[in-house]
Scaffold this motif. Structure first.
Motif, PDB file in Angstrom:
ATOM      1  N   ALA A 194      46.051  37.168  27.041  1.00  0.00           N
ATOM      2  CA  ALA A 194      44.610  37.199  26.747  1.00  0.00           C
ATOM      3  C   ALA A 194      44.315  36.462  25.454  1.00  0.00           C
ATOM      4  O   ALA A 194      43.472  35.552  25.419  1.00  0.00           O
ATOM      5  CB  ALA A 194      44.124  38.644  26.674  1.00  0.00           C
ATOM      6  N   LEU A 229      37.421  43.674  33.661  1.00  0.00           N
ATOM      7  CA  LEU A 229      37.803  43.241  32.322  1.00  0.00           C
ATOM      8  C   LEU A 229      36.606  43.323  31.367  1.00  0.00           C
ATOM      9  O   LEU A 229      35.464  43.456  31.820  1.00  0.00           O
ATOM     10  CB  LEU A 229      38.341  41.804  32.360  1.00  0.00           C
ATOM     11  CG  LEU A 229      39.770  41.659  32.912  1.00  0.00           C
ATOM     12  CD1 LEU A 229      39.826  41.834  34.413  1.00  0.00           C
ATOM     13  CD2 LEU A 229      40.361  40.316  32.536  1.00  0.00           C
ATOM     14  N   GLN A 236      42.575  44.038  30.650  1.00  0.00           N
ATOM     15  CA  GLN A 236      43.200  43.078  31.593  1.00  0.00           C
ATOM     16  C   GLN A 236      43.898  43.771  32.758  1.00  0.00           C
ATOM     17  O   GLN A 236      44.227  43.131  33.753  1.00  0.00           O
ATOM     18  CB  GLN A 236      44.182  42.174  30.834  1.00  0.00           C
ATOM     19  CG  GLN A 236      43.584  40.873  30.324  1.00  0.00           C
ATOM     20  CD  GLN A 236      42.581  41.055  29.211  1.00  0.00           C
ATOM     21  OE1 GLN A 236      42.457  42.129  28.636  1.00  0.00           O
ATOM     22  NE2 GLN A 236      41.836  40.020  28.911  1.00  0.00           N
ATOM     23  N   GLY A 254      45.808  40.456  34.252  1.00  0.00           N
ATOM     24  CA  GLY A 254      45.578  39.642  33.056  1.00  0.00           C
ATOM     25  C   GLY A 254      46.099  38.225  33.159  1.00  0.00           C
ATOM     26  O   GLY A 254      45.535  37.306  32.554  1.00  0.00           O
ATOM     27  N   THR A 314      43.835  36.150  35.869  1.00  0.00           N
ATOM     28  CA  THR A 314      42.437  35.939  35.481  1.00  0.00           C
ATOM     29  C   THR A 314      42.320  35.160  34.167  1.00  0.00           C
ATOM     30  O   THR A 314      41.198  34.880  33.724  1.00  0.00           O
ATOM     31  CB  THR A 314      41.709  37.289  35.281  1.00  0.00           C
ATOM     32  OG1 THR A 314      42.446  38.071  34.323  1.00  0.00           O
ATOM     33  CG2 THR A 314      41.581  38.075  36.579  1.00  0.00           C
ATOM     34  N   SER A 315      43.451  34.824  33.550  1.00  0.00           N
ATOM     35  CA  SER A 315      43.372  34.266  32.186  1.00  0.00           C
ATOM     36  C   SER A 315      42.594  32.949  32.090  1.00  0.00           C
ATOM     37  O   SER A 315      41.861  32.761  31.105  1.00  0.00           O
ATOM     38  CB  SER A 315      44.773  34.121  31.576  1.00  0.00           C
ATOM     39  OG  SER A 315      45.570  33.217  32.307  1.00  0.00           O
TER      40      SER A 315
END
Ligand SMILES: Cc1cc2nc3c(=O)[nH]c(=O)nc-3n(C[C@H](O)[C@H](O)[C@H](O)COP(=O)(O)OP(=O)(O)OC[C@H]3O[C@@H](n4cnc5c(N)ncnc54)[C@H](O)[C@@H]3O)c2cc1C
Length: 384
Positions: A16, A319, A338, A342, A345-346
């Motif tokens: 993240a 998130l 996240q 996480g 989806t970063s």
């Protein structure tokens, strides 16, 4: 020790913090602070490394889909340009008593996995021959799930920070956060590597995000870290597992997937835990192996390596990306929750964070998937 000034100060060098720092480094000076001696030591280095468009709440699936293009065709400068994804596929197995559950799941995943199809028992066994016919009655199968090269993705975010003149500072345990003056820059102290000052402070500390907020005198948002265990076992001697899909079962839950000739097995647990360096629990690993043995014809004699990691969720399991809504906390940006998504989806969440932090519109390429800033706002978790 001296105080270093920058435009964007980010706490936490997991996926993240690293991805947000990479986006921001193109627009100003960035310092990324990490408590450990290496980035990715916690959740980011302990994942199942999967991109699965039908995983998690529907709002999260939009972020997963919005991240696909970046992961498949990385923008210039990210790694060597090669895709971070490679084909895996996903197979959800069902027992004879789970017919209704299978029908519901089929409808639930069809919008995001339109290729999903039902495999009968024999087709399921053809795909993964170690499945026990006494366990599996049918399954749902989609080709869309992918493996993610997590290490290369994380490293490429870190490389972009460096290329743009930003810095990653390790052994930087943030222990105090204050303001230089009322409403002024954030002042962040670490015992070993000095202090830092910036108008924007991004809280990307994974399981520790609520604790970090409290260091700054900011109310927690109710983050719940949940421990998940995993174990690596030798693959079956008679089969090459490399092109098997990731495979899951429910009630009780488990999944396994090929990992360099072996199988990674998880009991799909989610045990509430304080933020910590999570360790695998012997009993939970035994449960993972028991569920694996129940679903397959294999006996596990020698587990090779086990581990655990924290997946951190807020109440609605979506998130969180946004400035703290209290005006006295201006410049404090939340990037958290996240959960189990996480990595996948970063790309989308870091783009959103970078646009919000710089006062720009919500990015259209994410809005096209039906999301807006309110879906991610920390304020949604603070209304009582
Ligand atoms: C078993 C398992 C399977 C998973 N499978 C998947 C999957 O298939 N796909 C997927 O997308 N996701 C998966 N996940 C989830 C994914 O790993 C996480 O969502 C993601 O890694 C979280 O990243 P993060 O940067 O928020 O947290 P972290 O990686 O934990 O990083 C946070 C960092 O902040 C640092 N930090 C904390 N406090 C301070 C402080 N005071 N000062 C300085 N630094 C601090 C920590 O040291 C840490 O390095 C899985 C997770 C687990 C455990």
């Amino acid at each position: 020790m001296s105080t270093e000034q920058c435009d964007f100060l980010i706490i936490g060098a997991g996926i993240a913090g690293a991805s947000a720092a990479a986006r921001l480094a193109e627009h100003g000076s960035v310092v990324l602070l990490e408590r450990e001696s290496q980035p990715g030591y916690h959740a980011t280095g302990r994942s199942a490394a999967t991109w699965e468009p039908s995983y998690g709440p529907h709002s999260v699936r939009k972020l997963i889909l919005a991240s696909e293009k970046f992961l498949r065709n990385p923008p210039d400068g990210y790694g060597d340009g090669a895709s971070f994804l490679s084909p895996r596929g996903f197979m959800a197995t069902f027992r004879a008593d789970q017919k209704e559950e299978m029908e519901q799941e089929f409808e639930d995943i069809r919008p995001t996995s339109p290729d999903v199809r039902i495999l009968n028992q024999q087709e399921s066994l053809d795909r993964v021959p170690i499945l026990d016919p006494a366990y599996v009655s049918a399954s749902l199968y989609s080709d869309l799930a992918q493996d993610i090269d997590v290490h290369r993705l994380h490293q490429s975010y870190l490389q972009i920070i460096k290329t743009n003149g930003g810095t990653l500072t390790v052994n930087a345990d943030v222990t105090a956060i204050s303001r230089c003056a009322a409403g002024g820059d954030w002042f962040v102290e670490t015992p070993k590597v000095g202090s830092f000052c910036a108008p924007i402070l991004v809280n990307a500390g994974g399981a520790w995000c609520d604790e970090i907020a409290q260091l700054a005198g900011i109310d927690a948002i109710g983050l719940e870290p949940r421990r998940r265990n995993a174990v690596l076992i030798p693959g079956p001697e008679d089969y090459d597992v490399s092109d098997w899909p990731m495979l899951g079962g429910s009630d009780p839950g488990f999944y396994f997937k090929p990992d360099a000739g072996r199988l990674m097995v998880s009991p799909e647990d989610a045990i509430p835990s304080p933020p910590c360096d999570a360790r695998p629990d012997e009993m939970d690993i035994a449960i993972a192996i028991d569920r694996f043995e129940t679903a397959t014809t294999m006996t596990v004699r020698r587990p090779e390596h086990s581990w655990a990691g924290l997946r951190s969720f807020v109440a609605d399991e979506m998130l969180v990306a946004g400035f703290d809504p209290d005006p006295t906390n201006s410049g404090f940006f939340w990037l958290t929750g996240q959960g189990g998504f996480g990595i996948e989806t970063s790309p989308a969440i870091s783009l959103i964070a970078s646009c919000m932090i710089r006062g720009l519109e919500f990015p259209q390429i994410v809005a096209d998937f039906g999301l807006d800033a309110t879906d991610l706002a920390p304020g949604r978790l603070m209304e009582s």
